[in-house]
Write a protein that holds these residues in place. Sequence first.
Motif, PDB file in Angstrom:
ATOM      1  N   LEU A   7       4.004   7.274  -8.222  1.00 21.48           N
ATOM      2  CA  LEU A   7       2.921   8.104  -7.697  1.00 21.48           C
ATOM      3  C   LEU A   7       2.112   8.732  -8.831  1.00 21.48           C
ATOM      4  O   LEU A   7       2.653   9.077  -9.886  1.00 21.48           O
ATOM      5  CB  LEU A   7       3.506   9.214  -6.807  1.00 21.48           C
ATOM      6  N   GLN A  19      -1.399  12.422  -6.411  1.00 22.06           N
ATOM      7  CA  GLN A  19      -0.601  12.126  -5.221  1.00 22.06           C
ATOM      8  C   GLN A  19       0.611  13.065  -5.136  1.00 22.06           C
ATOM      9  O   GLN A  19       0.923  13.587  -4.066  1.00 22.06           O
ATOM     10  CB  GLN A  19      -0.140  10.670  -5.242  1.00 22.06           C
ATOM     11  N   ASN A  44       0.043   4.278   0.166  1.00 21.95           N
ATOM     12  CA  ASN A  44      -0.415   5.323   1.092  1.00 21.95           C
ATOM     13  C   ASN A  44       0.298   5.232   2.443  1.00 21.95           C
ATOM     14  O   ASN A  44       0.450   6.238   3.133  1.00 21.95           O
ATOM     15  CB  ASN A  44      -1.927   5.227   1.284  1.00 21.95           C
ATOM     16  N   GLU A  45       0.712   4.019   2.820  1.00 21.99           N
ATOM     17  CA  GLU A  45       1.459   3.872   4.077  1.00 21.99           C
ATOM     18  C   GLU A  45       2.831   4.532   3.962  1.00 21.99           C
ATOM     19  O   GLU A  45       3.335   5.088   4.938  1.00 21.99           O
ATOM     20  CB  GLU A  45       1.600   2.395   4.433  1.00 21.99           C
ATOM     21  N   ILE A  91       3.472   7.118   1.902  1.00 16.67           N
ATOM     22  CA  ILE A  91       3.194   8.560   1.864  1.00 16.67           C
ATOM     23  C   ILE A  91       2.938   9.086   3.271  1.00 16.67           C
ATOM     24  O   ILE A  91       3.353  10.202   3.616  1.00 16.67           O
ATOM     25  CB  ILE A  91       1.982   8.850   0.949  1.00 16.67           C
ATOM     26  N   GLU A  92       2.296   8.273   4.101  1.00 12.05           N
ATOM     27  CA  GLU A  92       2.006   8.678   5.480  1.00 12.05           C
ATOM     28  C   GLU A  92       3.290   8.965   6.258  1.00 12.05           C
ATOM     29  O   GLU A  92       3.310   9.818   7.160  1.00 12.05           O
ATOM     30  CB  GLU A  92       1.183   7.594   6.175  1.00 12.05           C
ATOM     31  N   ASP A 139       0.833  -1.207   0.000  1.00 13.94           N
ATOM     32  CA  ASP A 139       0.000   0.000   0.000  1.00 13.94           C
ATOM     33  C   ASP A 139       0.871   1.262   0.000  1.00 13.94           C
ATOM     34  O   ASP A 139       1.550   1.572   0.981  1.00 13.94           O
ATOM     35  CB  ASP A 139      -0.918  -0.008   1.222  1.00 13.94           C
TER      36      ASP A 139
END
Length: 356
Positions: free
Chosen positions: A152, A156, A127-128, A130-131, A125
Motif C-alpha cells: 500500500l 492509502q 482497491n477491491e 481495501i473495499e 486491483d
Amino acid sequence: MKRNYILSIFLCITIILINIPYSVYASIYEDSNRYINECSNMTEKELYNLKIKDSKDELLREINQIEKELDSNKEKTILIPYVTALIDKESDFTSSEIIDMLKDDSIEEVLKSALVKIYINNNFDINELIELLHNENISLNTKNHIVSLADLTLMQLSDIYCKFDGSFIVIAMKKMITLDNLYAYTLSKDIIFNRTRETSDDKLLSSCIAIGEYYNINNISIKNDDPILNELKELYLLSKNELLRDQAIYALGKMNNLDVFENILDNNTIDKELKITTIENNVDLIINKINKNYSNNDFILINKAMRIHPILDVGEALEKNILKINTYNLSQTENEVLELIDFIEQNGVKGVNINE
C-alpha cells in the motif's frame, strides 16, 4: 503489542522447505484426521511435492477441512506445505473468486490469509481488497492480513488509518512509519492533541508508537517544554487500557531526554518491565553522557538505572572514564563509582539497543 499467531504463519511460508518429517507435526493431532494420517510419514517437502499435483479446488477443500479440525493456531503450522502448494497455483485464480471466498464465512482464517497473498501476487486491483475493510462481515483477522500483506502507498495507509478502527490500523501506522516517519509523527500528534472520548484506543496506541519512533529513528531529543510530553503522561494516567498505558511509556522512553527518563524510573506506578525496556532504549544516551561530562545528578540517575537493570556497556563506559572523575567535580568518590562498576560486572547483561 501482541499479535495473533496466525500472522506469523506466512513468515514460515517464505522459508525454504526443509526435510522435517511430517510425523513430527502429525503426532500432536487426533487420529481421526484422515488427511494427516495419510501423510504422517512424509517430510514437508515430500508432502508439498504431492500436494502440488492436486488441483486448486482440491487444495482449497483440503486446507479448509484440516483447519476446521485443528484446535489452536500453533497446530496450524501443519498447513504450511498445503498452503505453499496453493500459493504456487496463484495463476489459476481470478480476482472475483478470491473476493467471494474472502466474504465467505465458511472459509477458515489461514486459508483466507493465503487467498489475500494470492490476490496480491497476481497484482489484482488493490482497491477491491481495501473495499473489504468496510465490510462488517469480514473478520478482523482477514482485515489484518489485507493491510499487512498488501503493498500500500503512504496515502492509502493514511486513508485506512483515518477512516477505520481496529487492530489493522495499528499495522497501517507501522507501515507508514517505515515509509515516512515524519508524516506518521505529524498525523499522530494531530490525533493525540485533538482526541475526544470517541477516539479509539487503537488510534491512540498507534499514535504513541509513531511519536516514539520518530524520536528514536531520528535520534532527536525532545525539549522539556514540548506539550506532547504532558499529553502522553495524561494518556498513561487516565487510560484504562493497559496496552495503551504501556505504549505511552514506551513512547516517552524513546525521546532521548534524561529528565523524561528519570521521571519514568521514579514513577512507582510504572512496573519494572517497562522501566527495563526504557533503560534498554536509553543506553546510548547514558553512555554519551558518561563519555562527555556527567554531573552529580547524572551519576545518581545512572546508578539508579543500573541497580534496576545493569548494562555491561554502561559499566565499560564508567570504567573507561574513571580517571576523569576529578575533572567532573563529582561529589561521589572514586570508590563509589568503582563499586557501581563492580556491581554491573557481576550482574549486568549486554545492551540490546546499542548503536555501534
